[in-house]
Scaffold this motif. Sequence first.
Motif, PDB file in Angstrom:
ATOM      1  N   ASP A  94       6.007  -6.582  -6.006  1.00 50.13           N
ATOM      2  CA  ASP A  94       7.194  -7.010  -5.274  1.00 50.13           C
ATOM      3  C   ASP A  94       7.784  -5.788  -4.574  1.00 50.13           C
ATOM      4  O   ASP A  94       7.779  -4.687  -5.128  1.00 50.13           O
ATOM      5  CB  ASP A  94       8.216  -7.608  -6.254  1.00 50.13           C
ATOM      6  N   ASN A  95       8.297  -5.979  -3.377  1.00 47.38           N
ATOM      7  CA  ASN A  95       8.864  -4.863  -2.630  1.00 47.38           C
ATOM      8  C   ASN A  95      10.090  -4.267  -3.307  1.00 47.38           C
ATOM      9  O   ASN A  95      10.484  -3.147  -3.010  1.00 47.38           O
ATOM     10  CB  ASN A  95       9.222  -5.295  -1.209  1.00 47.38           C
ATOM     11  N   ARG A  96      10.710  -5.006  -4.211  1.00 47.69           N
ATOM     12  CA  ARG A  96      11.895  -4.504  -4.906  1.00 47.69           C
ATOM     13  C   ARG A  96      11.549  -3.593  -6.079  1.00 47.69           C
ATOM     14  O   ARG A  96      12.422  -2.958  -6.637  1.00 47.69           O
ATOM     15  CB  ARG A  96      12.740  -5.685  -5.404  1.00 47.69           C
ATOM     16  N   HIS A  97      10.258  -3.513  -6.439  1.00 50.41           N
ATOM     17  CA  HIS A  97       9.844  -2.649  -7.535  1.00 50.41           C
ATOM     18  C   HIS A  97       9.925  -1.179  -7.113  1.00 50.41           C
ATOM     19  O   HIS A  97       9.801  -0.850  -5.949  1.00 50.41           O
ATOM     20  CB  HIS A  97       8.417  -2.971  -7.976  1.00 50.41           C
ATOM     21  N   ARG A 152       2.486  -2.300  -7.203  1.00 51.67           N
ATOM     22  CA  ARG A 152       3.727  -3.028  -6.947  1.00 51.67           C
ATOM     23  C   ARG A 152       3.400  -4.462  -6.545  1.00 51.67           C
ATOM     24  O   ARG A 152       2.624  -4.705  -5.652  1.00 51.67           O
ATOM     25  CB  ARG A 152       4.512  -2.347  -5.836  1.00 51.67           C
TER      26      ARG A 152
END
Length: 130
Positions: free
Chosen positions: A62-65, A60
């Motif tokens: 990005d934390n939004r993934h 990952r």
Amino acid sequence: MSLFSGTISTLENALNYSATKQKVISQNIANVDTPNYKAKDVSFKAALDQAVGQSISTNRTDNRHFVFTKPSYSLSIMNKNLVSYNENGNSVDIDQEMADLAKNQIYFNALTERINGKFSTLQNVIRGGK
């Protein structure tokens, strides 16, 4: 075996399923005349449900993934339900077992052709396309 993609390991798992199914069908056929023998089957649905409930691991950035983890499963052998019994209590239907055997053989042959194609492609890449 994780070479470049998960395809080979997926094919390996499918071959393991087919081999286990072959063993179970062979046991059922061998026990067609055994009194009180209960026919068995390999539960693919249970293994699929178990694998689907898990996620695949990824890197990952990005934390939004989405978070994925690698699925793992085990095949379960269970007695066939909703079957009719012979007069001796045996639940093996030889016609159904022979049909399952033929279907599993076709499935196994398709898998081996596919994995041979994958290895052929890898061999071609190693040789440099020659």
